[in-house]
Motif scaffolding. Structure first.
Motif, PDB file in Angstrom:
ATOM      1  N   LEU A   1       0.825  -1.201   0.000  1.00  0.00           N
ATOM      2  CA  LEU A   1       0.000   0.000   0.000  1.00  0.00           C
ATOM      3  C   LEU A   1       0.869   1.265   0.000  1.00  0.00           C
ATOM      4  N   VAL A   2       1.955   1.236   0.772  1.00  0.00           N
ATOM      5  CA  VAL A   2       2.843   2.396   0.835  1.00  0.00           C
ATOM      6  C   VAL A   2       3.440   2.684  -0.536  1.00  0.00           C
ATOM      7  N   ASP A   3       3.838   1.637  -1.275  1.00  0.00           N
ATOM      8  CA  ASP A   3       4.406   1.827  -2.615  1.00  0.00           C
ATOM      9  C   ASP A   3       3.402   2.485  -3.551  1.00  0.00           C
ATOM     10  N   ASN A   4       2.129   2.074  -3.473  1.00  0.00           N
ATOM     11  CA  ASN A   4       1.100   2.676  -4.326  1.00  0.00           C
ATOM     12  C   ASN A   4       0.893   4.141  -3.988  1.00  0.00           C
ATOM     13  N   GLU A   5       0.902   4.465  -2.688  1.00  0.00           N
ATOM     14  CA  GLU A   5       0.749   5.858  -2.268  1.00  0.00           C
ATOM     15  C   GLU A   5       1.926   6.698  -2.756  1.00  0.00           C
ATOM     16  N   MET A   6       3.128   6.139  -2.666  1.00  0.00           N
ATOM     17  CA  MET A   6       4.322   6.852  -3.117  1.00  0.00           C
ATOM     18  C   MET A   6       4.269   7.061  -4.632  1.00  0.00           C
ATOM     19  N   GLU A   7       3.893   6.041  -5.372  1.00  0.00           N
ATOM     20  CA  GLU A   7       3.782   6.169  -6.830  1.00  0.00           C
ATOM     21  C   GLU A   7       2.750   7.216  -7.203  1.00  0.00           C
ATOM     22  N   ASP A   8       1.616   7.242  -6.495  1.00  0.00           N
ATOM     23  CA  ASP A   8       0.580   8.233  -6.754  1.00  0.00           C
ATOM     24  C   ASP A   8       1.105   9.641  -6.459  1.00  0.00           C
ATOM     25  N   PHE A   9       1.816   9.790  -5.362  1.00  0.00           N
ATOM     26  CA  PHE A   9       2.391  11.079  -4.985  1.00  0.00           C
ATOM     27  C   PHE A   9       3.392  11.547  -6.039  1.00  0.00           C
ATOM     28  N   ILE A  10       4.215  10.636  -6.521  1.00  0.00           N
ATOM     29  CA  ILE A  10       5.207  10.971  -7.553  1.00  0.00           C
ATOM     30  C   ILE A  10       4.500  11.391  -8.836  1.00  0.00           C
ATOM     31  N   ARG A  11       3.453  10.692  -9.229  1.00  0.00           N
ATOM     32  CA  ARG A  11       2.685  11.070 -10.430  1.00  0.00           C
ATOM     33  C   ARG A  11       2.093  12.468 -10.280  1.00  0.00           C
ATOM     34  N   GLN A  12       1.574  12.771  -9.077  1.00  0.00           N
ATOM     35  CA  GLN A  12       1.016  14.105  -8.836  1.00  0.00           C
ATOM     36  C   GLN A  12       2.091  15.182  -8.961  1.00  0.00           C
ATOM     37  N   LEU A  13       3.257  14.918  -8.397  1.00  0.00           N
ATOM     38  CA  LEU A  13       4.363  15.878  -8.512  1.00  0.00           C
ATOM     39  C   LEU A  13       4.786  16.060  -9.959  1.00  0.00           C
ATOM     40  N   GLU A  14       4.914  14.971 -10.689  1.00  0.00           N
ATOM     41  CA  GLU A  14       5.299  15.056 -12.102  1.00  0.00           C
ATOM     42  C   GLU A  14       4.280  15.879 -12.879  1.00  0.00           C
ATOM     43  N   HIS A  15       2.999  15.680 -12.581  1.00  0.00           N
ATOM     44  CA  HIS A  15       1.940  16.424 -13.264  1.00  0.00           C
ATOM     45  C   HIS A  15       2.046  17.920 -12.945  1.00  0.00           C
TER      46      HIS A  15
END
Length: 121
Positions: A1-15
């Motif tokens: 779950l932590v990995d998914n949250e981190m990936e989502d956070f990274i996608r938001q930052l990239e956007h």
């Protein structure tokens, strides 16, 4: 779950970064070459102020290392009809220029007899 949250956070930052870069590009305050971003605030300043501002935002003063980067800097020179400071300095040997950290230049594209070290290049 932590990995998914981190990936989502990274996608938001990239956007967010992509959107900011897009806005700056539309305002003609940013351009890119070879994976490097070149930016300006459009203000005139002396060399030391320019150097300080670049460091404050985590960047460095422009140092063209190839024709593409030279063109990126030239873009701002033409847009603002003003000279641009470069991250180079004259060495202890007259007419021999180097990067601010003292390393030798690997790329130059100067007119004959330039730079002359008079600050009018």
């Amino acid at each position: 779950l932590v990995d998914n949250e981190m990936e989502d956070f990274i996608r938001q930052l990239e956007h967010q970064i992509s959107r900011l870069a897009g806005v700056l590009s539309l305002e003609k305050m940013i351009t890119a070459s070879g994976g490097k971003l070149f930016a300006t605030n459009g203000e005139k300043a002396d060399f030391q102020t320019t150097l300080k501002k670049c460091k404050e935002v985590g960047g460095s003063i422009a140092t063209p290392r190839n024709p593409g980067e030279n063109d990126a800097i030239l873009y701002f020179v033409k847009k603002f009809n003003a000279y641009a400071y470069l991250g180079i300095k004259e060495s202890l040997i007259p007419s021999d220029f180097q990067f601010l950290d003292g390393t030798q230049l690997s790329y130059t594209n100067w007119h004959l007899s330039e730079p002359s070290g008079k600050g009018e290049e």
